[in-house]
Design a protein around this motif. Structure first.
Motif, PDB file in Angstrom:
ATOM      1  N   SER A 190       0.827  -1.214   0.000  1.00 14.99           N
ATOM      2  CA  SER A 190       0.000   0.000   0.000  1.00 14.99           C
ATOM      3  C   SER A 190       0.862   1.264   0.000  1.00 14.99           C
ATOM      4  O   SER A 190       0.499   2.266  -0.617  1.00 14.99           O
ATOM      5  N   SER A 191       2.019   1.249   0.655  1.00 13.14           N
ATOM      6  CA  SER A 191       2.903   2.422   0.660  1.00 13.14           C
ATOM      7  C   SER A 191       4.100   2.255  -0.274  1.00 13.14           C
ATOM      8  O   SER A 191       4.885   3.190  -0.436  1.00 13.14           O
ATOM      9  N   CYS A 201       0.448  -0.975   7.952  1.00 19.00           N
ATOM     10  CA  CYS A 201       0.458  -1.356   6.540  1.00 19.00           C
ATOM     11  C   CYS A 201      -0.841  -2.075   6.220  1.00 19.00           C
ATOM     12  O   CYS A 201      -1.205  -3.041   6.883  1.00 19.00           O
TER      13      CYS A 201
END
Length: 163
Positions: A58-59, A77
């Motif tokens: 996701s990041s 996360c």
């Protein structure tokens, strides 16, 4: 130590390797983990860091953690990938270097080279005059007549071809 109370650098015996403390190793491993730029590249940390690095999809960052998620000091996360085999793209640009290109191209070049060499080595010499193969066949007149009558008899079984 010096006599004025200040500490001096302690020198060990020659060949002695300074042992890093657990905290120093952890700091080094976290720094190495944060340098990773692609998910599949976390596979390089499996033996190096005892499998402590994962990928937050996701990041899009590598974080220090366990299979259950990143460490608490690393943050949250939403989509955690701990094993490189679970990455969406199984490619790490760190692996693509000169040796990788050689390992891909060299077998192709060698196989083409051996094939071309084999074909050209077995080809007849174009400078030597070649006789057609059918002219090399030698038969007597009797063999020719036997063969001629035999082929006529096969084509026309109802007729008798006798001399």
């Amino acid at each position: 130590q010096e006599s004025n109370g200040s500490s001096s650098l302690q020198v060990g015996t020659p060949g002695e390797v300074p042992v890093a403390t657990e905290a120093e190793r952890l700091t080094e491993h976290k720094a190495r983990c944060h340098q990773i730029t692609e998910c599949f590249c976390i596979r390089h940390t499996v033996h190096e860091m005892n499998n402590k690095c994962g990928w937050c999809d996701s990041s899009q960052k590598a974080l220090f953690g366990t299979p259950s998620g990143p460490d608490s000091d690393e943050g949250e996360c939403a989509y955690w990938i701990f094993y490189s085999k679970n990455c969406q793209t199984l490619k790490c640009m760190e692996d693509i270097d000169y040796a990788w290109y050689v390992s891909v191209v060299l077998p192709i070049v060698l196989s083409l080279g051996f094939t071309c060499f084999g074909n050209f080595a077995s080809a007849p010499n174009p400078l030597e005059p070649q006789k057609p193969r059918w002219t090399l066949l030698k038969r007597s007149k009797e063999e020719f007549v036997k063969g001629l009558w035999g082929s006529r008899a096969r084509c026309h079984p109802d007729q008798s071809f006798q001399q």
